[in-house]
Design a protein around this motif. Sequence first.
Motif, PDB file in Angstrom:
ATOM      1  N   ALA A   9       0.838  -1.204   0.000  1.00  0.00           N
ATOM      2  CA  ALA A   9       0.000   0.000   0.000  1.00  0.00           C
ATOM      3  C   ALA A   9       0.875   1.259   0.000  1.00  0.00           C
ATOM      4  CB  ALA A   9      -0.938  -0.008   1.196  1.00  0.00           C
ATOM      5  N   ILE A  10       1.947   1.245   0.773  1.00  0.00           N
ATOM      6  CA  ILE A  10       2.848   2.395   0.826  1.00  0.00           C
ATOM      7  C   ILE A  10       3.552   2.576  -0.515  1.00  0.00           C
ATOM      8  CG2 ILE A  10       4.981   3.269   1.866  1.00  0.00           C
ATOM      9  CD1 ILE A  10       4.002   2.060   4.529  1.00  0.00           C
ATOM     10  N   VAL A  11       4.022   1.469  -1.136  1.00  0.00           N
ATOM     11  CA  VAL A  11       4.694   1.556  -2.430  1.00  0.00           C
ATOM     12  C   VAL A  11       3.731   2.083  -3.489  1.00  0.00           C
ATOM     13  CG1 VAL A  11       5.774   0.190  -4.266  1.00  0.00           C
ATOM     14  CG2 VAL A  11       6.421  -0.199  -1.889  1.00  0.00           C
ATOM     15  N   VAL A  12       2.505   1.560  -3.521  1.00  0.00           N
ATOM     16  CA  VAL A  12       1.507   2.028  -4.489  1.00  0.00           C
ATOM     17  C   VAL A  12       1.196   3.507  -4.231  1.00  0.00           C
ATOM     18  CG1 VAL A  12      -0.909   1.764  -5.211  1.00  0.00           C
ATOM     19  CG2 VAL A  12       0.514  -0.253  -4.907  1.00  0.00           C
ATOM     20  N   GLY A  13       1.072   3.902  -2.974  1.00  0.00           N
ATOM     21  CA  GLY A  13       0.806   5.303  -2.635  1.00  0.00           C
ATOM     22  C   GLY A  13       1.934   6.213  -3.098  1.00  0.00           C
ATOM     23  N   LEU A  14       3.191   5.791  -2.916  1.00  0.00           N
ATOM     24  CA  LEU A  14       4.324   6.586  -3.385  1.00  0.00           C
ATOM     25  C   LEU A  14       4.337   6.717  -4.906  1.00  0.00           C
ATOM     26  CD1 LEU A  14       7.202   5.391  -1.022  1.00  0.00           C
ATOM     27  CD2 LEU A  14       6.132   7.640  -1.101  1.00  0.00           C
ATOM     28  N   ILE A  15       4.004   5.628  -5.592  1.00  0.00           N
ATOM     29  CA  ILE A  15       3.950   5.676  -7.063  1.00  0.00           C
ATOM     30  C   ILE A  15       2.889   6.672  -7.516  1.00  0.00           C
ATOM     31  CG2 ILE A  15       3.373   4.329  -9.132  1.00  0.00           C
ATOM     32  CD1 ILE A  15       4.756   1.926  -7.753  1.00  0.00           C
ATOM     33  N   VAL A  16       1.731   6.666  -6.866  1.00  0.00           N
ATOM     34  CA  VAL A  16       0.662   7.604  -7.215  1.00  0.00           C
ATOM     35  C   VAL A  16       1.115   9.046  -6.954  1.00  0.00           C
ATOM     36  CG1 VAL A  16      -1.674   8.360  -6.583  1.00  0.00           C
ATOM     37  CG2 VAL A  16      -1.200   5.932  -6.894  1.00  0.00           C
ATOM     38  N   VAL A  17       1.770   9.302  -5.825  1.00  0.00           N
ATOM     39  CA  VAL A  17       2.240  10.654  -5.499  1.00  0.00           C
ATOM     40  C   VAL A  17       3.283  11.116  -6.520  1.00  0.00           C
ATOM     41  CG1 VAL A  17       3.532  12.008  -3.802  1.00  0.00           C
ATOM     42  CG2 VAL A  17       1.681  10.515  -3.046  1.00  0.00           C
ATOM     43  N   VAL A  18       4.219  10.241  -6.887  1.00  0.00           N
ATOM     44  CA  VAL A  18       5.242  10.589  -7.870  1.00  0.00           C
ATOM     45  C   VAL A  18       4.591  10.884  -9.224  1.00  0.00           C
ATOM     46  CG1 VAL A  18       7.208   9.676  -9.178  1.00  0.00           C
ATOM     47  CG2 VAL A  18       7.120   9.402  -6.703  1.00  0.00           C
ATOM     48  N   ALA A  19       3.600  10.095  -9.616  1.00  0.00           N
ATOM     49  CA  ALA A  19       2.914  10.319 -10.894  1.00  0.00           C
ATOM     50  C   ALA A  19       2.192  11.668 -10.886  1.00  0.00           C
ATOM     51  CB  ALA A  19       1.941   9.186 -11.178  1.00  0.00           C
ATOM     52  N   ILE A  20       1.532  12.004  -9.789  1.00  0.00           N
ATOM     53  CA  ILE A  20       0.820  13.295  -9.695  1.00  0.00           C
ATOM     54  C   ILE A  20       1.814  14.447  -9.750  1.00  0.00           C
ATOM     55  CG2 ILE A  20      -0.534  14.756  -8.145  1.00  0.00           C
ATOM     56  CD1 ILE A  20      -2.005  12.196  -7.251  1.00  0.00           C
ATOM     57  N   LEU A  21       2.925  14.352  -9.046  1.00  0.00           N
ATOM     58  CA  LEU A  21       3.942  15.403  -9.086  1.00  0.00           C
ATOM     59  C   LEU A  21       4.546  15.551 -10.480  1.00  0.00           C
ATOM     60  CD1 LEU A  21       5.809  14.930  -5.682  1.00  0.00           C
ATOM     61  CD2 LEU A  21       4.370  16.841  -6.389  1.00  0.00           C
ATOM     62  N   ALA A  22       4.768  14.435 -11.173  1.00  0.00           N
ATOM     63  CA  ALA A  22       5.323  14.504 -12.531  1.00  0.00           C
ATOM     64  C   ALA A  22       4.378  15.236 -13.464  1.00  0.00           C
ATOM     65  CB  ALA A  22       5.621  13.101 -13.043  1.00  0.00           C
ATOM     66  N   VAL A  23       3.089  14.942 -13.380  1.00  0.00           N
ATOM     67  CA  VAL A  23       2.100  15.615 -14.231  1.00  0.00           C
ATOM     68  C   VAL A  23       2.033  17.104 -13.878  1.00  0.00           C
ATOM     69  CG1 VAL A  23      -0.369  15.762 -14.750  1.00  0.00           C
ATOM     70  CG2 VAL A  23       0.750  13.529 -14.675  1.00  0.00           C
TER      71      VAL A  23
END
Length: 186
Positions: A9-23
Amino acid sequence: MDAVLWIIAIVVGLIVVVAILAVALRGMRPKLPEPQVFTPSPTTARTAPASSASASVSGLTPTVIAEIDRLVSAGQKIHAIKLYRDHSGVGLKEAKDRIEHWSVSTTAPHLAAVSNATATHSSITPTAMTPSSVRASLPPSVATEIDRMVAGGSAIAAIKALRQHTGLGLKESKDLIEAWPRTHAS
């Protein structure tokens, strides 16, 4: 097992946060400016032109066109934009775009260059910017007053007077006053 789910859950959450920041950061990148092309648009004048009988459709008389030509040639685009706005009634952006793409008229009578003895701005061109030529283009009373100020050491007042009567910028006026001949002083 709960620990593994938490880690996933933490890894998936970090991936989502990184994707949002990249966009978000991609959207903040500066973009190349688009080329500007002047396209005149029909306008209605905010105020009536000074001489509507001799005014063309755009509200510009041959005298106004000649004065805009002179200002553009002298590199005084701000004054040219203001004059264009005053006589055509267009907005600031449209006037700026029009002056940026202004080509000096070869058909308009250059009445503005005939006599500027009483005008606020003279027809001094950048190629004739020597203290002697500027002094010769000024009305005699103004030239004498500037001579008196230069001889008296009032350089700032002389620069102000020169700018007022020629429409030159601060740097050009300062350079001319510094090189002003001191032999003309009365």
